[in-house]
Write a protein that holds these residues in place. Structure first.
Motif, short mmCIF file in Angstrom:
data_model
loop_
_atom_site.label_atom_id
_atom_site.label_comp_id
_atom_site.label_asym_id
_atom_site.label_seq_id
_atom_site.Cartn_x
_atom_site.Cartn_y
_atom_site.Cartn_z
N LEU A 1 0.80 -1.23 0.00
CA LEU A 1 0.00 0.00 0.00
C LEU A 1 0.83 1.27 0.00
O LEU A 1 0.37 2.31 -0.46
CB LEU A 1 -0.92 0.03 1.23
N THR A 2 2.03 1.20 0.51
CA THR A 2 2.83 2.42 0.69
C THR A 2 3.56 2.77 -0.61
O THR A 2 4.79 2.69 -0.71
CB THR A 2 3.83 2.24 1.84
N LYS A 3 2.76 3.17 -1.59
CA LYS A 3 3.28 3.55 -2.91
C LYS A 3 2.85 4.98 -3.21
O LYS A 3 1.79 5.44 -2.76
CB LYS A 3 2.76 2.60 -3.98
N GLY A 4 3.67 5.67 -3.99
CA GLY A 4 3.40 7.07 -4.30
C GLY A 4 2.05 7.31 -4.93
O GLY A 4 1.31 8.22 -4.54
N TRP A 5 1.69 6.50 -5.92
CA TRP A 5 0.43 6.76 -6.64
C TRP A 5 -0.78 6.51 -5.75
O TRP A 5 -1.83 7.15 -5.91
CB TRP A 5 0.34 5.93 -7.92
N ILE A 6 -0.63 5.61 -4.77
CA ILE A 6 -1.73 5.37 -3.84
C ILE A 6 -1.88 6.55 -2.88
O ILE A 6 -2.99 7.01 -2.60
CB ILE A 6 -1.50 4.05 -3.07
N LYS A 7 -0.77 7.05 -2.40
CA LYS A 7 -0.84 8.19 -1.48
C LYS A 7 -1.41 9.42 -2.17
O LYS A 7 -2.11 10.23 -1.54
CB LYS A 7 0.55 8.50 -0.92
#
Length: 271
Positions: A182-188
């Motif tokens: 979950l800790t990905k740039g596009w998700i944030k």
């Protein structure tokens, strides 16, 4: 029963209930008493594992109707055509349900000796729910349509766009045990609401079930679960650790406790 949309909540705490097949309402009352004040949303699967189950609209309505809980039944195209989906959603809207979670549904169990319908796919089902509003004689504000987010798919960003274009306005991830998914740039930096999904374990045989469902578990995670002397406590601890590491990337938490609602309450009270 709270009739607002999930999207009006700043942070979402949702729990999936699994109604019993007993000929009484005791399980609904117990779930409502237990989750009220801790969870915001209750959801229920539709014929889980491809076996006959209690209707999720009835289940979530019964749990939420006398408590400050939002009902969010599952809707799947596996067992019905477009007409029935419209009828099902109209029924839910009529009794005050304003939120739905669309999912493809598990394959039908061979024991049932039945055939899948799937006149619509998931994207068409999402659109169909949105279209159902046109059958009402008055506007329905704040209808929430959720769908699944698969953090293990490489092309998930493209699939999410298709679901959004079809009408989804919030998402729940498949089962997680590691924050790295979950800790990905596009998700944030996303432009949609997202809850992290977790399933507390109660026995080690469920580890293999996770693998069959496509949940990716690193060697370290597998070792920690398999070597645990208390799988329930270990999985709960791992869920809290994973959520804490991914908290800034999500707007809520969703628990699938497989009927162990006491465990769900304990987790929600710990975050």
């Amino acid at each position: 029963m709270e009739t607002s949309s999930i999207n009006t909540l700043k942070f979402v705490k949702s729990v999936e209930i699994v109604p019993s097949k007993n000929l009484d309402m005791d399980d609904f009352r117990k779930a409502a008493d237990l989750l009220s004040g801790t969870a915001d949303v209750v959801t229920a699967p539709e014929n889980p594992m491809g076996l006959p189950g209690v209707d999720p609209i009835l289940a979530t309505y019964m749990v939420a109707r006398e408590y400050n809980l939002i009902a969010m039944p599952h809707i799947t195209p596996r067992d019905k055509n477009r007409l029935y989906i419209h009828s099902q959603v109209l029924t839910a809207l009529k009794i005050g349900i304003r939120n739905f979670f669309v999912i493809g549904g598990d394959p039908i169990n061979k024991k049932v000796n039945s055939k899948e319908v799937r006149e619509l796919d998931v994207l068409q089902t999402i659109s169909s729910i949105r279209d159902t509003e046109s059958y009402m004689k008055e506007p329905i504000p704040h209808v929430g349509i959720g769908s699944a987010f698969n953090p293990y798919r490489e092309n998930e960003q493209d699939i999410i766009k298709l679901k959004k274009d079809s009408g989804s306005n919030f998402f729940i991830t498949q089962i997680l045990f590691e924050p790295e998914h979950l800790t990905k740039g596009w998700i944030k930096n996303r432009d949609f609401r997202l809850s992290a999904g977790f399933m507390p374990l109660s026995k080690k045989t469920q580890i293999e079930a996770l693998k069959r469902m496509g949940v990716r578990l690193s060697d370290e995670t597998l070792k920690r679960l398999e070597n645990s002397e208390d799988i329930a406590q270990t999985s709960m601890k791992m869920i809290l650790e994973t959520f804490d590491a991914a908290r800034e990337y999500v707007d809520g938490i969703h628990l699938m406790p497989l009927g162990r609602n006491e465990t769900a309450k304990q987790i929600l009270e710990s975050i």
